[in-house]
Write a protein that holds these residues in place. Sequence first.
Motif, mmCIF file in Angstrom:
data_model
loop_
_atom_site.group_PDB
_atom_site.id
_atom_site.type_symbol
_atom_site.label_atom_id
_atom_site.label_comp_id
_atom_site.label_asym_id
_atom_site.label_seq_id
_atom_site.Cartn_x
_atom_site.Cartn_y
_atom_site.Cartn_z
ATOM 1 N N GLU A 1 -4.537 -11.376 12.857
ATOM 2 C CA GLU A 1 -3.838 -12.433 12.123
ATOM 3 C C GLU A 1 -3.838 -12.161 10.623
ATOM 4 O O GLU A 1 -2.818 -12.306 9.942
ATOM 5 N N ALA A 2 -4.986 -11.732 10.096
ATOM 6 C CA ALA A 2 -5.084 -11.448 8.661
ATOM 7 C C ALA A 2 -4.174 -10.288 8.263
ATOM 8 O O ALA A 2 -3.564 -10.295 7.186
ATOM 9 N N GLY A 3 -4.068 -9.303 9.141
ATOM 10 C CA GLY A 3 -3.258 -8.129 8.831
ATOM 11 C C GLY A 3 -1.770 -8.411 8.761
ATOM 12 O O GLY A 3 -1.003 -7.577 8.262
ATOM 13 N N ARG A 4 -1.346 -9.583 9.227
ATOM 14 C CA ARG A 4 0.066 -9.952 9.190
ATOM 15 C C ARG A 4 0.408 -10.841 7.992
ATOM 16 O O ARG A 4 1.545 -11.280 7.861
ATOM 17 N N THR A 5 -0.568 -11.125 7.138
ATOM 18 C CA THR A 5 -0.309 -11.988 5.984
ATOM 19 C C THR A 5 0.247 -11.181 4.817
ATOM 20 O O THR A 5 -0.080 -9.998 4.646
ATOM 21 N N PRO A 6 1.065 -11.810 3.974
ATOM 22 C CA PRO A 6 1.541 -11.138 2.770
ATOM 23 C C PRO A 6 0.397 -10.692 1.854
ATOM 24 O O PRO A 6 0.526 -9.688 1.148
ATOM 25 N N ASP A 7 -0.717 -11.421 1.859
ATOM 26 C CA ASP A 7 -1.819 -11.056 0.975
ATOM 27 C C ASP A 7 -2.479 -9.746 1.398
ATOM 28 O O ASP A 7 -2.994 -9.006 0.549
ATOM 29 N N TYR A 8 -2.485 -9.448 2.687
ATOM 30 C CA TYR A 8 -3.007 -8.148 3.109
ATOM 31 C C TYR A 8 -2.121 -7.029 2.571
ATOM 32 O O TYR A 8 -2.611 -6.046 2.004
ATOM 33 N N ALA A 9 -0.811 -7.186 2.721
ATOM 34 C CA ALA A 9 0.115 -6.168 2.206
ATOM 35 C C ALA A 9 -0.039 -6.011 0.694
ATOM 36 O O ALA A 9 -0.043 -4.889 0.167
ATOM 37 N N GLU A 10 -0.181 -7.137 -0.003
ATOM 38 C CA GLU A 10 -0.347 -7.093 -1.451
ATOM 39 C C GLU A 10 -1.658 -6.415 -1.824
ATOM 40 O O GLU A 10 -1.723 -5.617 -2.767
ATOM 41 N N GLY A 11 -2.723 -6.724 -1.085
ATOM 42 C CA GLY A 11 -4.018 -6.112 -1.375
ATOM 43 C C GLY A 11 -3.987 -4.610 -1.217
ATOM 44 O O GLY A 11 -4.543 -3.875 -2.044
ATOM 45 N N VAL A 12 -3.340 -4.124 -0.157
ATOM 46 C CA VAL A 12 -3.237 -2.683 0.066
ATOM 47 C C VAL A 12 -2.390 -2.032 -1.030
ATOM 48 O O VAL A 12 -2.750 -0.992 -1.585
ATOM 49 N N ASP A 13 -1.245 -2.650 -1.347
ATOM 50 C CA ASP A 13 -0.381 -2.104 -2.398
ATOM 51 C C ASP A 13 -1.122 -2.026 -3.729
ATOM 52 O O ASP A 13 -1.017 -1.037 -4.458
ATOM 53 N N ALA A 14 -1.856 -3.099 -4.058
ATOM 54 C CA ALA A 14 -2.587 -3.128 -5.316
ATOM 55 C C ALA A 14 -3.690 -2.078 -5.344
ATOM 56 O O ALA A 14 -3.927 -1.432 -6.370
ATOM 57 N N PHE A 15 -4.360 -1.887 -4.206
ATOM 58 C CA PHE A 15 -5.427 -0.887 -4.129
ATOM 59 C C PHE A 15 -4.867 0.509 -4.357
ATOM 60 O O PHE A 15 -5.429 1.309 -5.121
#
Length: 269
Positions: free
Chosen positions: A233-247
Amino acid sequence: MGSILIDDRGAWRIVTLNRPDRLNSFNDPMHRSLAKALDEAAENVGCRAILLTGAGRAFCAGQDLSDIAGDAPPDLGVTIERFYNPLIRRIRSLNKPVVCAVNGTAAGAGANIALACDIVLAARSAKFIQSFVKIGLVPDSGGTWLLPRLIGEARAKALAMTGDPLSAETAESWGLIWRAVDDDKLRGEAEALTSHLSSQPTQGLALIKRAFGHSATATLDSQLDLERDLQREAGRTPDYAEGVDAFIAKRPPKFTGEAAISGGAANSA
């Protein structure tokens, strides 16, 4: 001025118990006002964290005994079922973090309401008191569930049976709370922490709460399965995508707190 004060800070809000002349002890109207304040915060998509504290020299002295005094023995179970149990369930199930700043004595149900919050800071002068035994009662508001899990049965049982006050510094050293803070720094640190949490991945924080809430009575196998489901469920949130992009870009992330819906689209939550 009501028994509950709400200070809206945009992405987070402060909820203050406000009966300082009664050490913020609960009566029925205060219970109803707090329930309404927490429900409104839960439903407000713009509110991503809550700070709970008290006005005056105490956090909360528990139940206002004068509110239930009478000639006939009261049915205290009614008060617990109507107000205290729903309050603890509400705090534990809120889909956003609840920080508690214990500004003074937290006694009886007041202590256990504080401990039900996600992160607890306390002024060094604060005391936690399982005062129920002083009037022949049993710890309620989750006390008999929370205390042994936080500090072990030996310490929990002794606190409940003696009613001895526990200092904030000892509470920290025992793992009962997150941190003891100098009195004059408590409010600033609590506000800074709540503000920080309000800028973090709100859905991820809510899922963390669910995971820890389940773990207390779970087997390892069921917890592993839950972690799998929550991570999906967490992996489908926009914040996960944003966190990976930011990292990958080596930049600070800008989390929105939005939740994914079926099909991969996002919806505010």
